[in-house]
Design a protein around this motif. Structure first.
Motif, PDB file in Angstrom:
ATOM      1  N   THR A 114       6.734   2.531   6.348  1.00 25.57           N
ATOM      2  CA  THR A 114       8.035   3.163   5.857  1.00 25.57           C
ATOM      3  C   THR A 114       7.679   4.437   5.532  1.00 25.57           C
ATOM      4  OG1 THR A 114       8.911   1.050   5.259  1.00 25.57           O
ATOM      5  CG2 THR A 114       9.914   2.878   4.243  1.00 25.57           C
ATOM      6  N   LEU A 115       8.320   5.403   6.139  1.00 25.25           N
ATOM      7  CA  LEU A 115       7.973   6.886   5.619  1.00 25.25           C
ATOM      8  C   LEU A 115       9.102   7.356   4.733  1.00 25.25           C
ATOM      9  CD1 LEU A 115       6.788   9.785   6.094  1.00 25.25           C
ATOM     10  CD2 LEU A 115       8.521  10.089   8.069  1.00 25.25           C
ATOM     11  N   ILE A 128       3.579  -1.133   3.904  1.00 28.21           N
ATOM     12  CA  ILE A 128       2.817   0.288   3.740  1.00 28.21           C
ATOM     13  C   ILE A 128       4.158   1.493   3.674  1.00 28.21           C
ATOM     14  CG2 ILE A 128       1.425   2.037   4.895  1.00 28.21           C
ATOM     15  CD1 ILE A 128      -0.044  -0.101   6.264  1.00 28.21           C
ATOM     16  N   TYR A 129       3.975   2.234   2.661  1.00 30.99           N
ATOM     17  CA  TYR A 129       4.715   3.413   2.357  1.00 30.99           C
ATOM     18  C   TYR A 129       4.134   4.544   2.409  1.00 30.99           C
ATOM     19  CZ  TYR A 129       7.970  -0.218   0.644  1.00 30.99           C
ATOM     20  OH  TYR A 129       8.876  -1.369   0.392  1.00 30.99           O
ATOM     21  N   ALA A 130       4.310   5.408   3.485  1.00 34.27           N
ATOM     22  CA  ALA A 130       3.699   6.786   3.489  1.00 34.27           C
ATOM     23  C   ALA A 130       4.865   7.730   2.790  1.00 34.27           C
ATOM     24  CB  ALA A 130       3.535   7.043   5.050  1.00 34.27           C
ATOM     25  N   ILE A 131       4.240   8.474   1.811  1.00 33.20           N
ATOM     26  CA  ILE A 131       4.954   9.548   1.215  1.00 33.20           C
ATOM     27  C   ILE A 131       4.516  10.786   1.567  1.00 33.20           C
ATOM     28  CG2 ILE A 131       5.613  10.651  -0.915  1.00 33.20           C
ATOM     29  CD1 ILE A 131       5.462   7.767  -2.185  1.00 33.20           C
ATOM     30  N   TYR A 135       0.805  -1.123   0.113  1.00 36.70           N
ATOM     31  CA  TYR A 135       0.164   0.064   0.168  1.00 36.70           C
ATOM     32  C   TYR A 135       0.889   1.372  -0.206  1.00 36.70           C
ATOM     33  CZ  TYR A 135      -3.261   3.727   1.689  1.00 36.70           C
ATOM     34  OH  TYR A 135      -4.003   4.795   1.712  1.00 36.70           O
ATOM     35  N   VAL A 136       0.818   2.098  -1.075  1.00 36.81           N
ATOM     36  CA  VAL A 136       1.497   3.555  -0.993  1.00 36.81           C
ATOM     37  C   VAL A 136       0.648   4.448  -0.904  1.00 36.81           C
ATOM     38  CG1 VAL A 136       2.866   4.594  -2.452  1.00 36.81           C
ATOM     39  CG2 VAL A 136       2.954   2.135  -2.863  1.00 36.81           C
ATOM     40  N   ASP A 137       0.767   5.430  -0.120  1.00 38.13           N
ATOM     41  CA  ASP A 137       0.098   6.396   0.573  1.00 38.13           C
ATOM     42  C   ASP A 137       0.791   7.769  -0.139  1.00 38.13           C
ATOM     43  OD1 ASP A 137      -1.597   8.658   1.429  1.00 38.13           O
ATOM     44  OD2 ASP A 137      -2.297   7.337   3.026  1.00 38.13           O
ATOM     45  N   PHE A 139       4.537  16.359  10.108  1.00 36.04           N
ATOM     46  CA  PHE A 139       4.115  14.880  10.581  1.00 36.04           C
ATOM     47  C   PHE A 139       5.157  13.826  10.489  1.00 36.04           C
ATOM     48  CE2 PHE A 139       1.000  17.282   7.683  1.00 36.04           C
ATOM     49  CZ  PHE A 139      -0.041  17.362   8.753  1.00 36.04           C
ATOM     50  N   HIS A 140       6.494  13.942  10.338  1.00 35.80           N
ATOM     51  CA  HIS A 140       7.461  13.047  10.185  1.00 35.80           C
ATOM     52  C   HIS A 140       7.662  12.276  11.460  1.00 35.80           C
ATOM     53  CE1 HIS A 140       9.276  15.074   6.523  1.00 35.80           C
ATOM     54  NE2 HIS A 140       8.122  14.411   6.137  1.00 35.80           N
ATOM     55  N   GLN A 141       7.548  13.079  12.592  1.00 36.13           N
ATOM     56  CA  GLN A 141       7.925  12.242  13.860  1.00 36.13           C
ATOM     57  C   GLN A 141       6.942  11.345  14.154  1.00 36.13           C
ATOM     58  OE1 GLN A 141       8.447  15.086  17.140  1.00 36.13           O
ATOM     59  NE2 GLN A 141       9.294  13.758  18.533  1.00 36.13           N
ATOM     60  N   GLU A 142       5.738  11.575  14.083  1.00 37.17           N
ATOM     61  CA  GLU A 142       4.805  10.442  14.505  1.00 37.17           C
ATOM     62  C   GLU A 142       4.911   9.106  13.777  1.00 37.17           C
ATOM     63  OE1 GLU A 142       0.608  10.606  13.312  1.00 37.17           O
ATOM     64  OE2 GLU A 142       1.222  12.212  12.281  1.00 37.17           O
TER      65      GLU A 142
END
Length: 516
Positions: free
Chosen positions: A371-372, A351-354, A322-324, A360-363
Motif C-alpha cells: 500500500t503506497l 506492507i506500507y510504503a511511504i 512492515y512500514v517503510d 516513484f509512485h507509478q511503479e
C-alpha cells in the motif's frame, strides 16, 4: 427280550454334536467381535449376550466400554465399520490414552469436572473428544472444518456455531492455535462461548519464550492466567509442548473493566517488561564511535544485526506489518532487503510504503501486497516543500534525481534544485490508527534528517510503543568522501546526537538497529 436297533442313540449324538458346533461358532464370533474388533456384541453380530458394562479388554486396539459406549451406539450402521476400524487402530487409541491422562490430571487439579459441557477446538479425528467422554463428560463435542460425527461437528475456531456462554471447559490441542491464521478471532470466540468462571486449556508448541508467551496472553483479555507448564508432547514429532490454563473472568469483573487489557498508548512512556529488556541486551551493540568511513562501517554492521524474529517466536500476533518510511523505489529496500532477507517465520506481512517523491509512485501501482502512501511522514497535517537534490552521479534514478527532504512551507530557504509542494501527514496519528499492540510491527525509516522530528513525536503520542523493531538511518554532518577533513553542510546534527536517539529508543523497549 427286547431288541434295540441303536438308531435313536446315533441321531441323538448327531444332534448333540451339531449343537456343540453351533455354540462353538457363536463363541468364536463373540471373541472376534469383542476382542479382535474391539466392539460391543449386539444383534447385528449374531450374539446372544453383550459384555458387562465398564469391562475393559486388555491388549492393543481394545476400546473401553462404558461411558464412551454411547458413541458406539449412536453410530449408524452404514458408517459403524469404518469408525470402528479407526477407533481400534493403535495410533488412534494411543492418542485417546494420551488425552485421557491429560484430562484426568485436569480433573484432579479442579480445572475440569465430570459432567461439564466441554468443547474441543480444531480437533482432527476426535480423539480428545472421545477421551473426554471416557473420563465422564458425555456431552463433550468437537469442532473442525471437516466434521466427523458423532464426535466432531463442522465449524471453525474463529466462527463457532454455538451460543454465548455455552461451555464450562474448552480445549485446544497441540497445533490448533499455532496453525490459526486468525488468532485474535480465535480468542474472541473462546471468550464468547466459554462460560464465566470456565476454563480454557491450550496446548502449544509455541509460547516457549517470554515474548511469545506474553503475545499469547494479550489475545485472551477475558481470561486470567492460572497455570503454565512444560509437558510431554503427543508423539516424537512434538516431544514437548506448553500447557496453558486460563480462567474466564466473571461478567461482573468484566463489566467493571478490571480484566486484563492492553497497555494504553496514550502516554509518552512505554512499559518495558523484563523480557524486552533482555532482548535488547542480546541485540548487537551500537557503534559508539563515529566511523571515519560511515558507509563502509554501517554496511559491515548489518552482518551483526540480531533480528527480533531470529530471537523469539512471533506466532501469536494478530497481524504482521512492515512500514517503510522513505521507501523510494520498490527495489530500494522492500524487494532487495525486507522480502529477501528479513526473517518473517512464514508470516504474510502487510506492507506500507511511504514516499513523497512522485517519481516513484507509478511503479507501486503494479506491486501486489504493498500500500503506497504518496505523502511525506510529518508531525502534523500540513503542506510542505519537498527539496530534491540534483546528483548527476546518481545511477538509480534518471536525470540524476537524488535524495529529497521536506521543509515547512512557511520556512525560508535558499535551496537550489527541484522543489515540489506536497502534502505532509501526522505520521504518529496514522500509526496509532493503523496498528495495535497485538500486531507485530517492523519499520524502516530513512527520511533525510526528519527523524529528529518524527521520533520525538512518536514518543510524545505513545505511538513508539507500537513498534517492535525499527531500522533507522540517522543523518548527521558526516565526513565527505570527496574532501578529507570536511563535513557535509546538508545536515546540522552530530553523530553524538544520533547515538543519543538510538539509545533513547532502546531504553524505551524498542529494538532499534543502525541502518545504512
Amino acid at each position: 427280550m427286547e431288541i434295540t436297533t441303536g438308531k435313536p442313540s446315533f441321531l441323538r449324538n448327531i444332534l448333540v454334536r451339531v449343537l456343540f458346533f453351533c455354540v462353538f461358532i457363536f463363541l468364536l464370533r463373540f471373541v472376534y467381535v469383542v476382542i479382535i474388533r474391539g466392539g460391543s456384541c449386539d444383534a447385528a453380530d449374531f450374539c446372544f449376550f453383550s459384555s458387562p458394562e465398564n469391562f475393559n479388554f486388555a491388549g492393543s486396539g481394545a476400546v473401553r466400554i462404558g461411558a464412551s459406549s454411547v458413541v458406539v451406539d449412536s453410530v449408524g450402521s452404514s458408517s459403524s465399520t469404518a469408525l470402528r476400524d479407526l477407533w481400534t487402530s493403535k495410533e488412534w487409541r494411543k492418542s485417546v490414552d494420551y488425552h485421557s491422562a491429560i484430562f484426568q490430571d485436569l480433573i484432579a487439579q479442579g480445572y475440569l469436572s465430570p459432567g461439564s459441557k466441554a468443547l474441543c477446538i480444531e480437533t482432527v479425528s476426535g480423539q480428545d473428544v472421545f477421551a473426554l467422554k471416557e473420563v465422564g463428560l458425555p456431552d463433550a463435542i468437537g469442532i473442525s472444518k471437516k466434521k466427523s460425527p458423532p464426535l466432531v461437528v463442522s465449524g471453525q475456531a474463529f466462527r463457532q456455531p454455538f451460543k454465548k456462554n455455552t461451555f464450562d471447559f474448552e480445549f485446544s490441542g497441540a497445533g490448533g492455535l499455532d496453525r490459526s491464521v486468525r488468532p485474535l478471532e480465535f480468542a474472541s470466540e473462546v471468550c464468547r462461548t466459554l462460560k464465566p468462571e470456565g476454563f480454557l486449556v491450550v496446548h502449544t508448541a509455541s509460547a516457549k519464550d517470554m515474548y511469545s508467551f506474553n503475545s499469547f496472553l494479550s489475545l485472551f483479555n477475558c481470561c486470567r492466567l492460572v497455570r503454565s507448564r512444560e509437558i510431554d508432547g503427543p508423539d516424537s514429532s512434538m516431544p514437548s509442548i506448553r500447557e496453558i490454563v486460563l480462567k474466564k473472568e466473571s461478567e461482573m469483573i468484566l463489566s467493571h473493566g478490571t480484566a486484563k487489557k492492553p497497555h494504553s498508548t496514550s502516554v509518552n512512556m512505554c512499559s518495558v517488561p523484563g523480557y524486552k529488556q533482555e532482548l535488547i541486551r542480546k541485540a548487537e551493540p551500537l557503534i559508539t564511535e563515529e566511523p571515519l568511513k560511515p558507509w563502509l562501517t554501517l554496511k559491515r554492521n548489518i552482518k551483526n544485526v540480531k533480528y527480533l524474529p531470529s530471537m523469539v517466536d512471533i506466532s501469536f500476533k494478530q497481524r504482521y506489518v512492515y512500514v517503510d518510511v522513505g521507501a523510494r523505489s520498490y527495489g530500494s529496500s522492500i524487494a532487495s532487503w525486507f522480502r529477501k532477507q528479513y526473517p518473517k517465520q512464514n508470516k504474510t506481512f502487510a506492507i506500507y510504503a511511504i514516499e513523497a517523491d512522485k517519481t516513484f509512485h507509478q511503479e507501486y501501482q503494479t506491486k501486489k501486497g504493498v500500500t503506497l502512501l504518496p505523502y511525506a511522514a510529518w508531525v502534523r497535517n500540513e503542506s510542505l516543500f519537498f527539496e530534491i537534490n540534483r546528483d548527476p552521479g546518481h545511477k538509480n534514478v534518471a536525470g540524476g534525481r537524488g535524495m529529497g527532504r521536506i521543509r515547512p512551507v512557511q520556512s525560508s530557504t535558499n535551496f537550489v534544485g527541484d522543489i515540489d509542494k506536497i502534502r505532509g501527514f501526522d505520521f504518529a496519528h496514522w500509526l496509532k490508527n493503523t496498528v495495535s499492540e497485538r500486531d507485530f510491527v517492523v519499520m524502516k525509516m530513512d527520511v533525510e534528517g526528519t527523524e529528529f522530528d518524527l521520533i520525538p513525536r512518536l514518543f510524545e503520542t505513545g505511538a513508539i510503543c507500537l513498534i517492535d523493531e525499527i531500522f533507522l538511518e540517522c543523518h548527521y554532518n558526516r565526513w565527505q568522501k570527496c574532501c578529507p577533513g570536511e563535513r557535509t553542510s546538508k545536515y546540522q546534527n552530530t553523530y553524538s546526537q544520533c547515538l543519543e536517539l538510538f539509545t533513547s529508543l532502546r531504553a524505551s523497549g524498542v529494538l532499534v538497529h543502525q541502518w545504512w
